[in-house]
Design a protein around this motif. Structure first.
Motif, PDB file in Angstrom:
ATOM      1  N   PHE A  49       0.846  -1.185   0.000  1.00  0.00           N
ATOM      2  CA  PHE A  49       0.000   0.000   0.000  1.00  0.00           C
ATOM      3  C   PHE A  49       0.883   1.238   0.000  1.00  0.00           C
ATOM      4  O   PHE A  49       1.781   1.363   0.820  1.00  0.00           O
ATOM      5  CB  PHE A  49      -0.895   0.041   1.244  1.00  0.00           C
ATOM      6  N   GLN A  50       0.610   2.138  -0.899  1.00  0.00           N
ATOM      7  CA  GLN A  50       1.377   3.379  -0.974  1.00  0.00           C
ATOM      8  C   GLN A  50       0.433   4.549  -0.782  1.00  0.00           C
ATOM      9  O   GLN A  50      -0.659   4.573  -1.338  1.00  0.00           O
ATOM     10  CB  GLN A  50       2.079   3.490  -2.326  1.00  0.00           C
ATOM     11  N   SER A  51       0.868   5.512  -0.009  1.00  0.00           N
ATOM     12  CA  SER A  51       0.070   6.703   0.232  1.00  0.00           C
ATOM     13  C   SER A  51       1.000   7.862   0.535  1.00  0.00           C
ATOM     14  O   SER A  51       1.930   7.720   1.329  1.00  0.00           O
ATOM     15  CB  SER A  51      -0.865   6.456   1.416  1.00  0.00           C
ATOM     16  N   LYS A  52       0.777   8.986  -0.108  1.00  0.00           N
ATOM     17  CA  LYS A  52       1.586  10.179   0.112  1.00  0.00           C
ATOM     18  C   LYS A  52       0.804  11.293   0.768  1.00  0.00           C
ATOM     19  O   LYS A  52       1.373  12.258   1.241  1.00  0.00           O
ATOM     20  CB  LYS A  52       2.166  10.692  -1.216  1.00  0.00           C
ATOM     21  N   GLY A  53      -0.518  11.220   0.748  1.00  0.00           N
ATOM     22  CA  GLY A  53      -1.327  12.287   1.297  1.00  0.00           C
ATOM     23  C   GLY A  53      -1.588  13.410   0.310  1.00  0.00           C
ATOM     24  O   GLY A  53      -2.245  14.389   0.641  1.00  0.00           O
ATOM     25  N   ASP A  54      -1.087  13.281  -0.890  1.00  0.00           N
ATOM     26  CA  ASP A  54      -1.340  14.239  -1.954  1.00  0.00           C
ATOM     27  C   ASP A  54      -2.373  13.597  -2.875  1.00  0.00           C
ATOM     28  O   ASP A  54      -2.165  12.490  -3.370  1.00  0.00           O
ATOM     29  CB  ASP A  54      -0.045  14.530  -2.722  1.00  0.00           C
ATOM     30  N   PRO A  55      -3.507  14.259  -3.122  1.00  0.00           N
ATOM     31  CA  PRO A  55      -4.563  13.600  -3.892  1.00  0.00           C
ATOM     32  C   PRO A  55      -4.145  13.178  -5.294  1.00  0.00           C
ATOM     33  O   PRO A  55      -4.546  12.109  -5.755  1.00  0.00           O
ATOM     34  CB  PRO A  55      -5.694  14.622  -3.944  1.00  0.00           C
ATOM     35  N   THR A  57      -1.051  12.361  -6.402  1.00  0.00           N
ATOM     36  CA  THR A  57      -0.148  11.209  -6.265  1.00  0.00           C
ATOM     37  C   THR A  57      -0.924   9.959  -5.872  1.00  0.00           C
ATOM     38  O   THR A  57      -0.742   8.887  -6.450  1.00  0.00           O
ATOM     39  CB  THR A  57       0.939  11.508  -5.218  1.00  0.00           C
ATOM     40  N   ASP A  58      -1.804  10.104  -4.889  1.00  0.00           N
ATOM     41  CA  ASP A  58      -2.544   8.943  -4.395  1.00  0.00           C
ATOM     42  C   ASP A  58      -3.531   8.409  -5.429  1.00  0.00           C
ATOM     43  O   ASP A  58      -3.709   7.194  -5.544  1.00  0.00           O
ATOM     44  CB  ASP A  58      -3.259   9.288  -3.093  1.00  0.00           C
ATOM     45  N   LEU A  59      -4.145   9.279  -6.202  1.00  0.00           N
ATOM     46  CA  LEU A  59      -5.061   8.797  -7.243  1.00  0.00           C
ATOM     47  C   LEU A  59      -4.306   8.066  -8.351  1.00  0.00           C
ATOM     48  O   LEU A  59      -4.792   7.045  -8.859  1.00  0.00           O
ATOM     49  CB  LEU A  59      -5.887   9.949  -7.806  1.00  0.00           C
ATOM     50  N   GLU A  61      -1.604   6.374  -7.875  1.00  0.00           N
ATOM     51  CA  GLU A  61      -1.277   5.088  -7.238  1.00  0.00           C
ATOM     52  C   GLU A  61      -2.487   4.159  -7.280  1.00  0.00           C
ATOM     53  O   GLU A  61      -2.362   2.970  -7.585  1.00  0.00           O
ATOM     54  CB  GLU A  61      -0.833   5.318  -5.794  1.00  0.00           C
ATOM     55  N   ASP A  62      -3.674   4.707  -6.992  1.00  0.00           N
ATOM     56  CA  ASP A  62      -4.892   3.899  -7.039  1.00  0.00           C
ATOM     57  C   ASP A  62      -5.165   3.381  -8.449  1.00  0.00           C
ATOM     58  O   ASP A  62      -5.525   2.212  -8.636  1.00  0.00           O
ATOM     59  CB  ASP A  62      -6.096   4.716  -6.554  1.00  0.00           C
TER      60      ASP A  62
END
Length: 129
Positions: A49-55, A57-59, A61-62
């Motif tokens: 699972f990867q998450s940066k908290g930046d929408p 970047t995270d989208l 990744e999704d």
């Protein structure tokens, strides 16, 4: 669903079938219990699972995760012909496509609300200097 499929395929294996299929090394450690791992034997962990908290970047990744799952289901469908396995995998594959479309819509909405001169699609809310 995947766990149910694996259970159905392995619940009545004999020791001879376990050895003949190459499932014996897994069986020694886990019997017929499910132990999430890649096809190459790499155990699942939270690093997946990867998450940066930046929408933005995270989208992205999704979106990538949905495409990787769809590719995996495509590969399974190339190998499996049993309808009891293939049909649920086709259902899961279709869900990945829908998820990809929804994340794409979310990305479009976020990008439309950014500054039009923000060519790199960075979130200006984080850089308030």
């Amino acid at each position: 669903m995947i766990s149910a499929i694996v259970y159905q395929l392995t619940k009545n294996l004999t020791p001879e079938e376990i050895k003949a299929s190459g499932f014996d090394k897994y069986y020694v450690d886990h019997t017929l219990a499910l132990w999430p791992q890649s096809a190459g034997g790499v155990p699942f962990n939270a690093c997946e699972f990867q998450s940066k908290g930046d929408p933005i970047t995270d989208l992205f990744e999704d979106l990538a995760a949905e495409q990787k799952a769809r590719s995996t289901y495509d590969n399974i469908l190339r190998l499996v012909k049993d309808p009891e396995v293939a049909d649920p995998i086709r259902f899961l594959r279709a869900r990945e496509i829908v998820h990809f479309q929804r994340f794409g819509e979310g990305l479009r909405i976020v990008q439309e609300n950014l500054d039009s001169k923000n060519f790199y699609a960075a979130n200006p809310a984080f850089d308030c200097r």
